[in-house]
Scaffold this active site. Sequence first.
Site, PDB file in Angstrom:
ATOM      1  N   GLY A 218       1.194  -0.943  -0.518  1.00  0.00           N
ATOM      2  CA  GLY A 218      -0.284  -0.020  -0.107  1.00  0.00           C
ATOM      3  C   GLY A 218       0.736   1.448   0.386  1.00  0.00           C
ATOM      4  CD  GLU A 219       4.081   2.402   3.314  1.00  0.00           C
ATOM      5  OE1 GLU A 219       4.985   3.416   3.023  1.00  0.00           O
ATOM      6  OE2 GLU A 219       3.604   2.120   4.003  1.00  0.00           O
TER       7      GLU A 219
END
Length: 351
Positions: free
Chosen positions: A317-318
């Site tokens: 993610g991120e």
Amino acid sequence: MPSASSTPKNALFTPDFSSMKGLQAACAFLPPPCTEAATVITEREHTLTKPPGSLGRLEDITLWLGTWQGTAKPQLDPAYVTIFAGNHGVTAQNVSPYPSSVTAQMVANFERGGAAINQLSRHANAHLSVLPLFDLTPTDDFSIAPAMSEERFLNAVKAGYHSVPHDARIFCPGEMGIGNTSAAAALATALLGHDASYWTGRGTGLNDAGVAHKATIIARACALHRTHAQNPLDIARCLGGHELAAMMGATLAARHHRIPTLLDGFVVTAAVLPLFAINPQLLAHTRLAHCSAETGHRALAQHMGLTPLLDLGLRLGEGSGAALALPLLRAALTCHHNMATFAEASISNRA
């Protein structure tokens, strides 16, 4: 040489986020890409010192960027990565091995520059920002109630919409939120069908029993909201999350301002699935940066007609996959802008 299409890049349009009807109307506003830029880019591509189509998808990248930026000379600066952070009430059902407090701790890590996305954004020469939604107050537990009231949902969409810089040449939404793979799987289940187990993965590291329990909670939630979630936006409100709603709003803003957008992994793709369900053309300005290792992402991408640029087994993610794809986009533009033509290099072109 064209610099914009017949509709100005920042066309005058004021979305109404005071009601679901207003949001629905905003989803109907679809500024077109620049066909003039596409013509010039295609003509130049045919003159470069290479066999036609030999750079494969790099050629498509240049065409995509130029038609949405409205110029035959697309560029990537400034590039923006924004991490949308939110917490989820459904974590009370033990759908994640990590506590919700980790969301705030990771936001602090982003702000200190210590996370993977900080390094990847720096490497890609992209501006990184973090937007915690509602001070990380969690949504309601969507397994027993709608995740958000209409007011809260619309405010989250609005926050995301207004977070997108109008000078962006490329926009990359990312996310942070313990429990948000549950929301993503719930959206996919409700909007696309299949059993919840089809879309449910390990998230931040569940074991087999944990994944099975998570799927049970998601199935329960989808059954609960099936009777009153009548359209994709209602489904996003009932089963999504603050950061997912904000990413949907940001992607809608990028569509309105014709800013090319790189989608990240499973959660980001699921966040914009309601837009796709309303009209696939709402995502015409997007490309999928990578295919996540999270269960369900590959099937979700295939259903939406999104072919990933990268496939590296990421599940962080991120916005990490989107940031990793930015240098690939830079390579595509460097080739298109700087290669010699057959005439310049005194090389015979094909007959």
